[in-house]
Scaffold this motif. Structure first.
Motif, PDB file in Angstrom:
ATOM      1  N   LYS A   1      -8.850  -5.333  11.165  1.00 35.91           N
ATOM      2  CA  LYS A   1      -7.653  -6.074  11.553  1.00 35.91           C
ATOM      3  C   LYS A   1      -6.441  -5.289  11.068  1.00 35.91           C
ATOM      4  CE  LYS A   1      -5.292 -10.448  11.004  1.00 35.91           C
ATOM      5  NZ  LYS A   1      -5.201 -11.689  10.233  1.00 35.91           N
ATOM      6  N   ASP A   2      -5.486  -5.071  11.966  1.00 38.32           N
ATOM      7  CA  ASP A   2      -4.292  -4.314  11.625  1.00 38.32           C
ATOM      8  C   ASP A   2      -3.564  -4.951  10.443  1.00 38.32           C
ATOM      9  OD1 ASP A   2      -2.635  -2.088  12.126  1.00 38.32           O
ATOM     10  OD2 ASP A   2      -1.205  -3.330  13.212  1.00 38.32           O
ATOM     11  N   GLN A   3      -3.158  -4.126   9.493  1.00 36.30           N
ATOM     12  CA  GLN A   3      -2.419  -4.507   8.290  1.00 36.30           C
ATOM     13  C   GLN A   3      -3.269  -5.273   7.266  1.00 36.30           C
ATOM     14  OE1 GLN A   3       0.668  -3.175   7.787  1.00 36.30           O
ATOM     15  NE2 GLN A   3       0.190  -2.173   9.731  1.00 36.30           N
ATOM     16  N   LYS A   4      -4.577  -5.206   7.397  1.00 35.85           N
ATOM     17  CA  LYS A   4      -5.486  -5.854   6.441  1.00 35.85           C
ATOM     18  C   LYS A   4      -5.514  -5.035   5.153  1.00 35.85           C
ATOM     19  CE  LYS A   4     -10.021  -7.853   6.371  1.00 35.85           C
ATOM     20  NZ  LYS A   4     -11.239  -7.995   7.155  1.00 35.85           N
ATOM     21  N   LYS A   5      -5.333  -5.700   4.026  1.00 38.20           N
ATOM     22  CA  LYS A   5      -5.354  -5.043   2.713  1.00 38.20           C
ATOM     23  C   LYS A   5      -6.802  -4.859   2.273  1.00 38.20           C
ATOM     24  CE  LYS A   5      -0.885  -5.250   2.332  1.00 38.20           C
ATOM     25  NZ  LYS A   5      -0.090  -4.102   2.621  1.00 38.20           N
TER      26      LYS A   5
ATOM     27  N   GLY B   1      -7.611   6.473  16.057  1.00 36.16           N
ATOM     28  CA  GLY B   1      -8.256   5.167  16.013  1.00 36.16           C
ATOM     29  C   GLY B   1      -7.770   4.435  14.764  1.00 36.16           C
ATOM     30  N   TRP B   2      -8.696   3.830  14.039  1.00 34.14           N
ATOM     31  CA  TRP B   2      -8.343   3.132  12.806  1.00 34.14           C
ATOM     32  C   TRP B   2      -8.118   4.130  11.689  1.00 34.14           C
ATOM     33  CZ3 TRP B   2      -7.101  -1.825  12.321  1.00 34.14           C
ATOM     34  CH2 TRP B   2      -7.418  -2.672  13.372  1.00 34.14           C
ATOM     35  N   MET B   3      -7.043   3.925  10.949  1.00 37.91           N
ATOM     36  CA  MET B   3      -6.728   4.757   9.796  1.00 37.91           C
ATOM     37  C   MET B   3      -6.440   3.845   8.620  1.00 37.91           C
ATOM     38  SD  MET B   3      -4.557   7.853  11.473  1.00 37.91           S
ATOM     39  CE  MET B   3      -5.008   8.999  10.214  1.00 37.91           C
ATOM     40  N   ILE B   4      -6.349   4.444   7.441  1.00 39.11           N
ATOM     41  CA  ILE B   4      -6.037   3.682   6.234  1.00 39.11           C
ATOM     42  C   ILE B   4      -4.772   4.269   5.624  1.00 39.11           C
ATOM     43  CG2 ILE B   4      -6.831   2.959   3.965  1.00 39.11           C
ATOM     44  CD1 ILE B   4      -9.724   3.295   5.029  1.00 39.11           C
ATOM     45  N   LEU B   5      -3.794   3.401   5.399  1.00 38.60           N
ATOM     46  CA  LEU B   5      -2.542   3.790   4.761  1.00 38.60           C
ATOM     47  C   LEU B   5      -2.679   3.538   3.266  1.00 38.60           C
ATOM     48  CD1 LEU B   5       0.444   4.677   5.062  1.00 38.60           C
ATOM     49  CD2 LEU B   5       0.995   2.244   5.291  1.00 38.60           C
ATOM     50  N   LEU B   6      -2.537   4.596   2.474  1.00 39.38           N
ATOM     51  CA  LEU B   6      -2.633   4.471   1.027  1.00 39.38           C
ATOM     52  C   LEU B   6      -1.315   3.966   0.449  1.00 39.38           C
ATOM     53  CD1 LEU B   6      -4.511   7.820   0.299  1.00 39.38           C
ATOM     54  CD2 LEU B   6      -5.490   5.542   0.653  1.00 39.38           C
ATOM     55  N   GLU B   7      -1.319   3.583  -0.822  1.00 33.15           N
ATOM     56  CA  GLU B   7      -0.108   3.067  -1.465  1.00 33.15           C
ATOM     57  C   GLU B   7       0.989   4.116  -1.568  1.00 33.15           C
ATOM     58  OE1 GLU B   7      -1.835   1.396  -5.075  1.00 33.15           O
ATOM     59  OE2 GLU B   7      -1.575  -0.614  -4.217  1.00 33.15           O
ATOM     60  N   ASN B   8       0.621   5.401  -1.535  1.00 33.80           N
ATOM     61  CA  ASN B   8       1.619   6.474  -1.595  1.00 33.80           C
ATOM     62  C   ASN B   8       2.117   6.883  -0.211  1.00 33.80           C
ATOM     63  OD1 ASN B   8      -0.545   7.865  -0.547  1.00 33.80           O
ATOM     64  ND2 ASN B   8      -0.715   9.325  -2.239  1.00 33.80           N
TER      65      ASN B   8
ATOM     66  N   THR C   1      -4.327  -0.077   3.303  1.00 31.62           N
ATOM     67  CA  THR C   1      -4.084  -1.020   4.389  1.00 31.62           C
ATOM     68  C   THR C   1      -4.664  -0.439   5.667  1.00 31.62           C
ATOM     69  OG1 THR C   1      -2.002  -1.684   3.335  1.00 31.62           O
ATOM     70  CG2 THR C   1      -2.297  -2.282   5.648  1.00 31.62           C
ATOM     71  N   LEU C   2      -5.479  -1.230   6.359  1.00 31.05           N
ATOM     72  CA  LEU C   2      -6.002  -0.782   7.654  1.00 31.05           C
ATOM     73  C   LEU C   2      -4.861  -0.717   8.665  1.00 31.05           C
ATOM     74  CD1 LEU C   2      -9.288  -2.873   7.966  1.00 31.05           C
ATOM     75  CD2 LEU C   2      -9.091  -0.431   7.520  1.00 31.05           C
ATOM     76  N   VAL C   3      -4.809   0.369   9.432  1.00 30.21           N
ATOM     77  CA  VAL C   3      -3.765   0.555  10.428  1.00 30.21           C
ATOM     78  C   VAL C   3      -4.421   0.959  11.750  1.00 30.21           C
ATOM     79  CG1 VAL C   3      -1.660   1.808  10.998  1.00 30.21           C
ATOM     80  CG2 VAL C   3      -2.191   1.352   8.614  1.00 30.21           C
ATOM     81  N   ASN C   4      -4.115   0.215  12.798  1.00 30.43           N
ATOM     82  CA  ASN C   4      -4.655   0.514  14.123  1.00 30.43           C
ATOM     83  C   ASN C   4      -3.754   1.549  14.794  1.00 30.43           C
ATOM     84  OD1 ASN C   4      -5.695   0.580  16.676  1.00 30.43           O
ATOM     85  ND2 ASN C   4      -5.708  -1.621  16.971  1.00 30.43           N
TER      86      ASN C   4
END
Length: 113
Positions: free
Chosen positions: A80-84, A56-63, A45-48
């Motif tokens: 976009k924030d919270q974009k899968k 800056g922009w990071m990616i939240l993994l499923e774990n 999930t993209l996270v702002n």
């Protein structure tokens, strides 16, 4: 114009057409496709994180682990924030960042879900 001159002009135009076609096909963006050219994809999930100092922009993994992509803006994807997304990445171990909120990674490919 003689017939041989017309044949020569036709051959040159045909060669140019083939060259332009090959060039166009080689420029196709395969970074945003999910296929065999991009193995080991994971969901995220993209996270702002711009509100966090130095991030800056990071990616939240499923774990729930966050990764800090260094080349996210090189891809044709709307941030976009919270974009899968689904993506593959390579960890960069010899680089430091002031954000320090996640492992620094280089994204290999990315696709919106």
């Amino acid at each position: 114009m003689s017939k041989s001159q017309l044949n020569l002009i036709f051959k040159k135009k045909f060669i140019y057409l083939i060259a332009i076609t090959i060039l166009g096909l080689s420029c196709a963006n395969s970074k945003t496709t999910k296929d065999k050219t991009c193995p080991n994809q994971v969901n995220g999930t993209l996270v702002n994180m711009t509100g966090l100092d130095g991030c800056g922009w990071m990616i939240l993994l499923e774990n729930n682990k966050k990764v800090n992509p260094i080349n996210l803006k090189t891809f044709d994807i709307t941030l976009k924030d919270q974009k899968k997304i689904t993506f593959s990445y390579t960890e960069i171990k010899d680089r430091m960042d002031i954000c320090m909120a996640g492992q620094i990674v280089e994204v290999n490919c990315i696709t919106s879900l």
